[in-house]
Design a protein around this motif. Structure first.
Motif, mmCIF file in Angstrom:
data_model
loop_
_atom_site.group_PDB
_atom_site.id
_atom_site.type_symbol
_atom_site.label_atom_id
_atom_site.label_comp_id
_atom_site.label_asym_id
_atom_site.label_seq_id
_atom_site.Cartn_x
_atom_site.Cartn_y
_atom_site.Cartn_z
ATOM 1 N N GLY A 79 -11.949 16.362 -18.738
ATOM 2 C CA GLY A 79 -11.950 17.233 -19.907
ATOM 3 C C GLY A 79 -11.212 18.524 -19.597
ATOM 4 O O GLY A 79 -10.470 18.613 -18.621
ATOM 5 N N THR A 80 -11.445 19.521 -20.390
ATOM 6 C CA THR A 80 -10.797 20.815 -20.182
ATOM 7 C C THR A 80 -11.312 21.500 -18.924
ATOM 8 O O THR A 80 -10.535 21.968 -18.097
ATOM 9 C CB THR A 80 -11.022 21.729 -21.403
ATOM 10 O OG1 THR A 80 -10.503 21.067 -22.555
ATOM 11 C CG2 THR A 80 -10.335 23.061 -21.227
ATOM 12 N N ASP A 119 -2.186 21.096 -12.030
ATOM 13 C CA ASP A 119 -1.859 20.424 -10.774
ATOM 14 C C ASP A 119 -3.072 19.671 -10.221
ATOM 15 O O ASP A 119 -2.924 18.578 -9.652
ATOM 16 C CB ASP A 119 -1.279 21.392 -9.747
ATOM 17 C CG ASP A 119 -2.243 22.512 -9.365
ATOM 18 O OD1 ASP A 119 -2.959 23.033 -10.243
ATOM 19 O OD2 ASP A 119 -2.267 22.871 -8.161
ATOM 20 N N ILE A 120 -4.260 20.221 -10.421
ATOM 21 C CA ILE A 120 -5.475 19.518 -9.992
ATOM 22 C C ILE A 120 -5.737 18.327 -10.908
ATOM 23 O O ILE A 120 -6.089 17.238 -10.444
ATOM 24 C CB ILE A 120 -6.683 20.471 -9.941
ATOM 25 C CG1 ILE A 120 -6.470 21.521 -8.853
ATOM 26 C CG2 ILE A 120 -7.978 19.705 -9.704
ATOM 27 C CD1 ILE A 120 -7.541 22.586 -8.777
ATOM 28 N N LYS A 121 -5.540 18.507 -12.215
ATOM 29 C CA LYS A 121 -5.709 17.380 -13.144
ATOM 30 C C LYS A 121 -4.789 16.228 -12.777
ATOM 31 O O LYS A 121 -5.183 15.060 -12.859
ATOM 32 C CB LYS A 121 -5.429 17.825 -14.583
ATOM 33 C CG LYS A 121 -6.579 18.507 -15.245
ATOM 34 C CD LYS A 121 -6.277 18.731 -16.723
ATOM 35 C CE LYS A 121 -7.449 19.432 -17.389
ATOM 36 N NZ LYS A 121 -7.239 19.623 -18.813
ATOM 37 N N LEU A 125 -5.995 12.526 -12.002
ATOM 38 C CA LEU A 125 -5.470 11.376 -12.749
ATOM 39 C C LEU A 125 -4.954 10.273 -11.826
ATOM 40 O O LEU A 125 -5.024 9.090 -12.168
ATOM 41 C CB LEU A 125 -4.365 11.816 -13.699
ATOM 42 C CG LEU A 125 -4.835 12.433 -15.002
ATOM 43 C CD1 LEU A 125 -3.673 13.079 -15.751
ATOM 44 C CD2 LEU A 125 -5.520 11.381 -15.872
ATOM 45 N N GLU A 126 -4.452 10.644 -10.655
ATOM 46 C CA GLU A 126 -3.995 9.641 -9.687
ATOM 47 C C GLU A 126 -5.142 8.755 -9.219
ATOM 48 O O GLU A 126 -4.913 7.659 -8.710
ATOM 49 C CB GLU A 126 -3.352 10.319 -8.479
ATOM 50 C CG GLU A 126 -2.032 10.986 -8.770
ATOM 51 C CD GLU A 126 -1.517 11.797 -7.582
ATOM 52 O OE1 GLU A 126 -2.087 11.693 -6.470
ATOM 53 O OE2 GLU A 126 -0.539 12.535 -7.774
ATOM 54 N N ASN A 127 -6.354 9.222 -9.365
ATOM 55 C CA ASN A 127 -7.553 8.490 -8.919
ATOM 56 C C ASN A 127 -8.414 8.059 -10.098
ATOM 57 O O ASN A 127 -9.605 7.850 -9.946
ATOM 58 C CB ASN A 127 -8.348 9.378 -7.967
ATOM 59 C CG ASN A 127 -7.543 9.691 -6.725
ATOM 60 O OD1 ASN A 127 -7.434 8.863 -5.835
ATOM 61 N ND2 ASN A 127 -6.946 10.878 -6.676
ATOM 62 N N PHE A 128 -7.787 7.925 -11.258
ATOM 63 C CA PHE A 128 -8.517 7.614 -12.491
ATOM 64 C C PHE A 128 -8.920 6.148 -12.530
ATOM 65 O O PHE A 128 -8.156 5.257 -12.162
ATOM 66 C CB PHE A 128 -7.636 7.954 -13.710
ATOM 67 C CG PHE A 128 -8.410 7.987 -14.989
ATOM 68 C CD1 PHE A 128 -9.249 9.052 -15.300
ATOM 69 C CD2 PHE A 128 -8.323 6.944 -15.900
ATOM 70 C CE1 PHE A 128 -9.962 9.092 -16.473
ATOM 71 C CE2 PHE A 128 -9.039 6.971 -17.085
ATOM 72 C CZ PHE A 128 -9.856 8.053 -17.376
ATOM 73 N N TYR A 129 -10.134 5.917 -13.003
ATOM 74 C CA TYR A 129 -10.692 4.567 -13.134
ATOM 75 C C TYR A 129 -11.457 4.539 -14.448
ATOM 76 O O TYR A 129 -12.579 5.052 -14.519
ATOM 77 C CB TYR A 129 -11.634 4.288 -11.958
ATOM 78 C CG TYR A 129 -12.225 2.906 -11.921
ATOM 79 C CD1 TYR A 129 -11.576 1.876 -11.257
ATOM 80 C CD2 TYR A 129 -13.462 2.650 -12.517
ATOM 81 C CE1 TYR A 129 -12.148 0.613 -11.206
ATOM 82 C CE2 TYR A 129 -14.030 1.385 -12.443
ATOM 83 C CZ TYR A 129 -13.368 0.376 -11.788
ATOM 84 O OH TYR A 129 -13.921 -0.873 -11.725
ATOM 85 N N PRO A 130 -10.855 3.976 -15.482
ATOM 86 C CA PRO A 130 -11.562 3.957 -16.773
ATOM 87 C C PRO A 130 -12.761 3.012 -16.726
ATOM 88 O O PRO A 130 -12.662 1.905 -16.242
ATOM 89 C CB PRO A 130 -10.492 3.458 -17.743
ATOM 90 C CG PRO A 130 -9.510 2.717 -16.896
ATOM 91 C CD PRO A 130 -9.561 3.337 -15.528
#
Length: 132
Positions: A79-80, A119-121, A125-130
């Motif tokens: 999120g934000t 930059d942290i987001k 996102l590189e480690n995102f798992y829906p």
């Protein structure tokens, strides 16, 4: 995905001969250290930028002494100013526990949430798992 392995220590077992449920949240927190370092590379506790808003743990299988465990850590929501960390605990190729923790980027001086830097987001996102 972030990955961390732990040895199951004898004192972490209980009278039922499996790992005590209270130990698992500690392993999950330890395995979140790479995420903590994104926000605070030195892990400076005097300038800590995150708070834990909630966590949920689901126990799928028992975990036993004598075999290492692996915690796999992903990001399942961004999120934000907050994000969800989804984690799985595996032992002997069996998924034994899952957990989701909500963390908030937080300024303790103003007592308000703070937007997560882009930059942290990107790294999250590189480690995102829906999950859905």
């Amino acid at each position: 995905m972030f990955s961390e392995e732990f040895n199951v220590r004898f004192y972490e077992t209980d009278a039922l001969a499996h790992v005590s449920n209270t130990v698992l949240v500690g392993w999950f927190e330890s395995a979140r250290e790479p995420i903590f370092k994104l926000f605070n590379p030195e892990l400076d506790l005097q300038n800590w930028p995150l708070i834990l808003a909630s966590y949920k743990v689901d126990f799928l299988e028992q975990i036993y002494y004598g075999h290492k465990v692996q915690v796999r850590t992903y990001i399942s929501r961004i999120g934000t100013s907050s994000f969800d960390v989804y984690q799985e605990l595996w032992q002997q190729q069996i998924k034994c526990v899952t957990g989701t923790t909500t963390l908030v980027h937080f300024d303790f001086k103003t007592k308000q949430s703070v937007a997560i830097r882009d930059d942290i987001k990107d790294i999250l996102l590189e480690n995102f798992y829906p999950l859905n």
